[in-house]
Each structure stands twice: as structure tokens, then as C-alpha cells.
Design a protein around this motif. Structure first.
Motif, mmCIF file in Angstrom:
data_model
loop_
_atom_site.group_PDB
_atom_site.id
_atom_site.type_symbol
_atom_site.label_atom_id
_atom_site.label_comp_id
_atom_site.label_asym_id
_atom_site.label_seq_id
_atom_site.Cartn_x
_atom_site.Cartn_y
_atom_site.Cartn_z
ATOM 1 N N HIS A 108 37.513 55.495 48.236
ATOM 2 C CA HIS A 108 38.515 54.575 47.698
ATOM 3 C C HIS A 108 39.837 54.697 48.466
ATOM 4 O O HIS A 108 40.308 53.714 49.024
ATOM 5 C CB HIS A 108 38.731 54.824 46.206
ATOM 6 N N THR A 109 40.423 55.887 48.474
ATOM 7 C CA THR A 109 41.705 56.058 49.154
ATOM 8 C C THR A 109 41.683 57.190 50.182
ATOM 9 O O THR A 109 42.736 57.594 50.668
ATOM 10 C CB THR A 109 42.842 56.337 48.145
ATOM 11 N N ARG A 110 40.527 57.695 50.518
ATOM 12 C CA ARG A 110 40.461 58.736 51.549
ATOM 13 C C ARG A 110 40.490 58.066 52.915
ATOM 14 O O ARG A 110 39.724 57.149 53.181
ATOM 15 C CB ARG A 110 39.203 59.582 51.404
ATOM 16 N N VAL A 111 41.401 58.517 53.746
ATOM 17 C CA VAL A 111 41.531 58.005 55.109
ATOM 18 C C VAL A 111 41.223 59.142 56.075
ATOM 19 O O VAL A 111 41.030 60.288 55.670
ATOM 20 C CB VAL A 111 42.938 57.414 55.355
ATOM 21 N N LEU A 112 41.169 58.830 57.370
ATOM 22 C CA LEU A 112 40.789 59.845 58.350
ATOM 23 C C LEU A 112 41.657 61.092 58.282
ATOM 24 O O LEU A 112 41.149 62.211 58.321
ATOM 25 C CB LEU A 112 40.844 59.261 59.765
ATOM 26 N N THR A 113 42.957 60.913 58.190
ATOM 27 C CA THR A 113 43.831 62.089 58.205
ATOM 28 C C THR A 113 43.624 62.970 56.979
ATOM 29 O O THR A 113 43.581 64.191 57.094
ATOM 30 C CB THR A 113 45.308 61.655 58.297
ATOM 31 N N THR A 114 43.467 62.357 55.818
ATOM 32 C CA THR A 114 43.255 63.162 54.616
ATOM 33 C C THR A 114 41.857 63.767 54.616
ATOM 34 O O THR A 114 41.669 64.877 54.126
ATOM 35 C CB THR A 114 43.488 62.338 53.334
ATOM 36 N N ALA A 115 40.885 63.062 55.171
ATOM 37 C CA ALA A 115 39.526 63.599 55.263
ATOM 38 C C ALA A 115 39.493 64.819 56.179
ATOM 39 O O ALA A 115 38.763 65.786 55.916
ATOM 40 C CB ALA A 115 38.566 62.529 55.756
ATOM 41 N N ILE A 116 40.265 64.795 57.253
ATOM 42 C CA ILE A 116 40.332 65.948 58.152
ATOM 43 C C ILE A 116 40.876 67.164 57.408
ATOM 44 O O ILE A 116 40.343 68.280 57.537
ATOM 45 C CB ILE A 116 41.190 65.622 59.391
#
Length: 152
Positions: A108-116
Motif C-alpha cells: 500500500h505505502t511501502r516504497v523502495l527506500t522504506t523497503a530497503i
């Protein structure tokens, strides 16, 4: 900036009635607010010295005042490319604001930077490195596009 938007968008905040907290829209607002000053500073510093020069050029060629801004933008494409690169770099490097207002919700709101960050905290360094490589690839593609835009 993330904390400010969190306070504004939380239920008890002044914009809480919009129910934007933990949504992609909140993330877009926060990231755009972070990128805007960078872009504006580059554009203003690059265009400020050229306004009168372009205005005189447009008028000498028979143009109207309404033609000054489009001509200035066309003549300042290198400055605009640098401004966009700075804004893009600022936006993709910011993790805190995206996490605070987006909540880092999977799918939903997970983006590449937060996933890293999540993968690194879980000890999944291979996954974090793979996501980092994807982010780096995207950054290189955007940079290449801006270099091409600057040359045209």
C-alpha cells in the motif's frame, strides 16, 4: 518535514478530517514539499539573471510579454534539468517522511527506500542490496533522461 506532516494529518491535527495519514497521497505531499525548495532554488538562481536578457530578446523579435516565460524556460533547460535532478535526488533519498506519513504498509505505502530499511532491519541484506540496485538503476535512468533533456 515528515513529523510536521504527521502532526498536520493525524486525527487530532488540523487536517485530520481529510483522512490522508498512511496513504500514498500523504507521501506524495510530504515528498513534494521536500523537493519543492530544492527545485525552486535552482530555477530562481538560474533564471533570475536571464529574465531581462530574454525579455529584451523577445521584444526585439516582435514578441509579446506573454512569450517571455516560455522563452525563458526553453533557454534555461540546463538549469531546469539540474533543478529536477536535485528535487528527484532529495525525494528518493528521504526515508523518514515517507515512513512517518505513509506508515510503510506492505502493498500500500511501502516504497523502495522504506523497503530497503525494512529488509536491512530484518537482516535480509541480499534483498536490501537487490532493492538498492533497483533504486540505483532508476536513479541512473532518470539522470540519463535529464542529461538528454538538457542537451536538446
Amino acid at each position: 518535514m515528515g513529523l510536521l506532516f504527521y502532526l498536520l494529518l493525524s486525527r487530532s491535527g488540523p487536517l485530520g478530517f481529510l483522512n490522508l495519514l498512511y496513504t500514498p497521497w500523504a507521501m506524495v505531499l510530504a515528498e513534494a514539499t521536500l523537493a519543492f525548495p530544492l527545485i525552486a532554488a535552482f530555477v530562481l538562481s538560474g533564471a533570475r539573471g536571464r529574465v531581462e536578457e530574454v525579455r529584451l530578446l523577445v521584444r526585439s523579435l516582435g514578441g509579446k510579454e506573454r512569450h517571455v516565460l516560455p522563452t525563458l524556460l526553453a533557454e534555461s533547460r540546463r538549469t531546469l534539468a539540474a533543478a529536477l535532478a536535485a528535487g528527484f535526488g532529495g525525494a528518493i533519498s528521504e526515508v523518514g517522511a515517507a515512513t512517518l506519513v505513509g506508515g510503510d504498509i506492505r502493498h500500500h505505502t511501502r516504497v523502495l527506500t522504506t523497503a530497503i530499511v525494512v529488509e536491512t532491519r530484518m537482516g535480509e541484506l541480499q534483498a536490501a542490496l537487490a532493492l538498492g540496485a533497483v533504486l540505483l538503476g532508476i536513479a541512473l535512468l532518470v539522470t540519463a533522461f535529464l542529461v538528454i533533456l538538457e542537451r536538446e
